[in-house]
Design a protein around this motif. Structure first.
Motif, mmCIF file in Angstrom:
data_model
loop_
_atom_site.group_PDB
_atom_site.id
_atom_site.type_symbol
_atom_site.label_atom_id
_atom_site.label_comp_id
_atom_site.label_asym_id
_atom_site.label_seq_id
_atom_site.Cartn_x
_atom_site.Cartn_y
_atom_site.Cartn_z
ATOM 1 N N THR A 108 -22.102 -17.867 22.443
ATOM 2 C CA THR A 108 -23.289 -18.145 23.247
ATOM 3 C C THR A 108 -24.179 -19.115 22.490
ATOM 4 O O THR A 108 -24.235 -19.102 21.253
ATOM 5 C CB THR A 108 -24.089 -16.860 23.553
ATOM 6 N N LEU A 109 -24.879 -19.946 23.230
ATOM 7 C CA LEU A 109 -25.805 -20.909 22.647
ATOM 8 C C LEU A 109 -27.133 -20.780 23.372
ATOM 9 O O LEU A 109 -27.196 -20.969 24.589
ATOM 10 C CB LEU A 109 -25.255 -22.331 22.780
ATOM 11 N N ALA A 110 -28.163 -20.422 22.618
ATOM 12 C CA ALA A 110 -29.486 -20.174 23.195
ATOM 13 C C ALA A 110 -29.390 -19.159 24.337
ATOM 14 O O ALA A 110 -30.056 -19.285 25.363
ATOM 15 C CB ALA A 110 -30.110 -21.478 23.683
ATOM 16 N N GLY A 111 -28.512 -18.170 24.153
ATOM 17 C CA GLY A 111 -28.348 -17.117 25.140
ATOM 18 C C GLY A 111 -27.419 -17.450 26.284
ATOM 19 O O GLY A 111 -27.125 -16.594 27.123
ATOM 20 N N ARG A 112 -26.925 -18.687 26.333
ATOM 21 C CA ARG A 112 -26.034 -19.100 27.420
ATOM 22 C C ARG A 112 -24.586 -19.033 26.949
ATOM 23 O O ARG A 112 -24.253 -19.552 25.878
ATOM 24 C CB ARG A 112 -26.356 -20.529 27.862
ATOM 25 N N PRO A 113 -23.695 -18.423 27.746
ATOM 26 C CA PRO A 113 -22.283 -18.348 27.339
ATOM 27 C C PRO A 113 -21.621 -19.720 27.366
ATOM 28 O O PRO A 113 -21.911 -20.546 28.236
ATOM 29 C CB PRO A 113 -21.666 -17.409 28.379
ATOM 30 N N LEU A 114 -20.749 -19.957 26.405
ATOM 31 C CA LEU A 114 -19.981 -21.197 26.347
ATOM 32 C C LEU A 114 -18.559 -20.916 26.818
ATOM 33 O O LEU A 114 -17.906 -20.002 26.310
ATOM 34 C CB LEU A 114 -19.947 -21.741 24.916
ATOM 35 N N ALA A 115 -18.090 -21.682 27.790
ATOM 36 C CA ALA A 115 -16.722 -21.536 28.293
ATOM 37 C C ALA A 115 -15.814 -22.436 27.461
ATOM 38 O O ALA A 115 -15.736 -23.647 27.695
ATOM 39 C CB ALA A 115 -16.654 -21.913 29.768
ATOM 40 N N LEU A 116 -15.152 -21.839 26.472
ATOM 41 C CA LEU A 116 -14.350 -22.609 25.527
ATOM 42 C C LEU A 116 -12.873 -22.263 25.635
ATOM 43 O O LEU A 116 -12.516 -21.115 25.913
ATOM 44 C CB LEU A 116 -14.813 -22.327 24.088
ATOM 45 N N THR A 117 -12.030 -23.248 25.397
ATOM 46 C CA THR A 117 -10.603 -22.984 25.269
ATOM 47 C C THR A 117 -10.372 -22.308 23.918
ATOM 48 O O THR A 117 -11.242 -22.362 23.032
ATOM 49 C CB THR A 117 -9.794 -24.289 25.323
ATOM 50 N N PRO A 118 -9.218 -21.663 23.706
ATOM 51 C CA PRO A 118 -8.947 -21.052 22.398
ATOM 52 C C PRO A 118 -9.072 -22.045 21.241
ATOM 53 O O PRO A 118 -9.614 -21.711 20.179
ATOM 54 C CB PRO A 118 -7.516 -20.532 22.543
ATOM 55 N N THR A 119 -8.599 -23.275 21.446
ATOM 56 C CA THR A 119 -8.700 -24.286 20.386
ATOM 57 C C THR A 119 -10.155 -24.641 20.114
ATOM 58 O O THR A 119 -10.586 -24.733 18.954
ATOM 59 C CB THR A 119 -7.920 -25.553 20.776
ATOM 60 N N GLU A 120 -10.941 -24.827 21.167
ATOM 61 C CA GLU A 120 -12.361 -25.148 20.998
ATOM 62 C C GLU A 120 -13.101 -24.004 20.318
ATOM 63 O O GLU A 120 -13.996 -24.238 19.502
ATOM 64 C CB GLU A 120 -12.985 -25.452 22.362
#
Length: 225
Positions: free
Chosen positions: A132-144
Motif C-alpha cells: 500500500t502507498l499512502a493507504g492505497r493498495p498497489l496492484a502489482l505483478t509478482p515480479t513488480e
C-alpha cells in the motif's frame, strides 16, 4: 558496537530438557530468557510434547507478538503436526547443538522474510503479499512486488540492476537482463506515481542503478551494483 544475541524463550514442562536446551543455546550464542514473558524474546522454542491445545496456544501467542516458533519434535509425524499447529520451523530431537542452532537461525530468517517493509508512506507486507502507498493498495505483478520489496528494503540506497535481476527473477546477469529490469521499473514507477505522486519516487541513477526515495529523503551513495 557488538550486536546483541537473539533472545530465546523456552516453553517446556520438562525441567531437565529446559536445562539441556538452555545450555546448548547459550553455547551457540543465543540468550535464554528466564521469565514467562515474550516481551523481550526474538524466538520461541516450544516442546512438541505439549498437549495439542497448549502447543497451538503457544504458537498463537508467539505469532500475536510477531515472533517465530521453533518446535522440538520426536518424529517427522510430530513435526508435521507442529507445523500444522503454527510452528515456523522444527528440529527432530535428540539432535546436535549445531543442528539446533541451524534450525533456530532458520526460524529467525523466516521471521525476517515475513516482516513488513516500511519506507515513508509505502508499506509492504510479504506475508500477505500486499503493498500500500499512502493507504492505497498497489496492484502489482509478482515480479513488480519483488522489485518494489528490494528497493524499499534498501530505501535511500542505490541498487544495481544485477541485484534487482537476482531478487525479482532469481537469475544472475544474463543477456537482455538490464532491459528486463528497465522495462519492469518503468511499469512499476507508473503505478507508484498514479497511486501517490509525492509519496515515494523511484529514481534512475545513471551508471549505478535505481533508488527508492521516500518523501524528500536525499539519495545516498551506491551500495549494491
Amino acid at each position: 558496537m557488538d550486536q546483541a544475541p537473539p533472545r530465546v524463550q523456552l516453553i517446556t514442562s520438562d525441567v531437565r530438557q529446559r536445562a539441556v536446551l538452555a545450555g546448548a543455546l547459550l553455547e551457540a550464542g543465543f540468550g535464554v530468557l528466564s521469565g514467562p514473558s515474550l516481551e523481550q524474546a526474538d524466538l520461541v522454542v516450544v516442546d512438541g510434547a505439549l498437549p495439542p491445545s497448549e502447543l497451538a496456544a503457544a504458537c498463537a501467542q508467539a505469532h500475536a507478538a510477531s515472533l517465530p516458533v521453533l518446535m522440538l519434535a520426536t518424529s517427522t509425524e510430530a513435526a508435521r503436526e507442529g507445523i500444522a499447529a503454527g510452528a515456523d520451523e522444527y528440529a527432530i530431537i535428540p539432535c546436535s547443538r549445531q543442528e539446533l542452532e541451524l534450525r533456530a537461525r532458520l526460524a529467525l530468517r523466516h521471521a525476517r522474510a515475513r516482516a513488513p517493509i516500511v519506507a515513508g508512506d509505502l508499506r509492504i507486507d510479504p506475508a500477505r503479499h500486499e503493498a500500500t502507498l499512502a493507504g492505497r493498495p498497489l496492484a502489482l505483478t509478482p515480479t513488480e512486488f519483488r522489485l518494489l520489496s528490494c528497493l524499499a528494503s534498501n530505501a535511500g540506497h542505490v541498487v544495481g540492476w544485477q541485484a534487482l535481476l537476482r531478487e525479482a527473477w532469481q537469475v544472475e546477469g544474463s543477456q537482455g537482463g538490464r532491459q528486463m529490469v528497465k522495462t519492469s521499473i518503468y511499469r512499476l514507477r507508473r503505478k507508484v506515481q498514479r497511486a501517490a505522486p509525492a509519496a515515494v519516487r523511484i529514481l534512475t541513477i545513471r551508471g549505478a542503478g535505481y533508488l527508492l526515495a521516500a518523501g524528500s529523503a536525499p539519495p545516498r551513495p551506491p551500495t549494491c551494483r
